[in-house]
Design a protein around this motif. Structure first.
Motif, PDB file in Angstrom:
ATOM      1  N   ARG A 222      34.916  42.276  17.789  1.00  0.00           N
ATOM      2  CA  ARG A 222      35.079  43.544  18.261  1.00  0.00           C
ATOM      3  C   ARG A 222      36.139  44.246  18.372  1.00  0.00           C
ATOM      4  NH1 ARG A 222      34.285  43.824  24.430  1.00  0.00           N
ATOM      5  NH2 ARG A 222      36.266  43.277  24.219  1.00  0.00           N
TER       6      ARG A 222
ATOM      7  N   GLN B 145      28.855  42.141  13.016  1.00  0.00           N
ATOM      8  CA  GLN B 145      28.794  42.525  14.378  1.00  0.00           C
ATOM      9  C   GLN B 145      27.570  42.810  14.864  1.00  0.00           C
ATOM     10  OE1 GLN B 145      31.142  41.464  16.484  1.00  0.00           O
ATOM     11  NE2 GLN B 145      30.998  42.765  18.315  1.00  0.00           N
TER      12      GLN B 145
ATOM     13  N   PRO C  60      27.090  39.648  17.666  1.00  0.00           N
ATOM     14  CA  PRO C  60      28.293  40.207  18.191  1.00  0.00           C
ATOM     15  C   PRO C  60      29.193  39.252  19.021  1.00  0.00           C
ATOM     16  CG  PRO C  60      26.272  40.819  19.358  1.00  0.00           C
ATOM     17  CD  PRO C  60      25.974  40.171  18.115  1.00  0.00           C
TER      18      PRO C  60
END
Length: 194
Positions: free
Chosen positions: A177, A168, A172
């Motif tokens: 997330r 991440q 990302p």
């Protein structure tokens, strides 16, 4: 009469809060049959939410299984060692206490973040095209695999990711997330962290 109607509505609303949102299967019928969680818990619970972490270094398998009996959710810590043909041996189950408020918060977060639609590719993205004919790929060794398994009477969904915190940082994704957020909420629940 009005008190009775209010009571019935309250019971119905509590029951609605206590279940997983609707979700679609992302595993085949054959893959579902091979699930150890399904094999060991589906006869006892209508709805199942399990979380499991694994790595090369873990000898014991530890699953945290939330099971809905039709009246209440229970949290079971299920441990075992994999024997011949990956079958569980030396199994132990321990019923655990947990915060029902935190569990409802987890179910709400799963609904609000789109957890029930997480895509495997976005959870495990580990490369990027730089747009100039070059790219970056990340390989992580000795990481931890985290897995959620959701089972209802009509669907079975497994979401798995490897070394998600490190990935991440470099690549990302919204799905990863959201996975990390829900994973942290489960860990807070099972370890009693605030």
């Amino acid at each position: 009469m009005s008190k009775f109607i209010a009571f019935v509505l309250m019971i119905c609303s509590l029951n609605a809060l206590a279940q997983l949102s609707d979700f679609e299967s992302n595993v085949t019928a054959e893959e579902s049959k091979q699930s150890l969680v399904r094999e060991n818990f589906v006869s006892r619970y209508d709805y199942i939410l399990s979380f499991h972490q694994s790595s090369h270094w873990h000898e014991d398998e530890i699953y945290y299984v939330f099971g809905y009996t039709g009246r209440e959710w229970r949290l079971i810590r299920w441990t075992f060692v994999r024997g011949d043909h990956n079958r569980p041996v030396h199994q132990r189950e321990k019923r655990m206490k947990y915060s029902s408020r935190k569990f409802e918060d987890l179910l709400d977060a799963m609904s609000q973040t789109g957890f029930y639609e997480l895509k495997h590719g976005a959870l495990n993205l580990r490369q990027r095209d730089n747009g100039d004919g070059t790219g970056v790929t990340m390989h992580i060794y000795d990481g931890v695999t985290d897995e959620f398994e959701l089972i209802s009477p009509v669907a079975h969904r497994i979401s798995t990711t490897y070394a998600e915190n490190s990935l991440q940082e470099k690549f990302p994704t919204v799905d990863r997330r959201d996975f990390i957020h829900c994973r942290d909420m489960v860990l807070d629940l099972v370890f009693g962290r605030d």
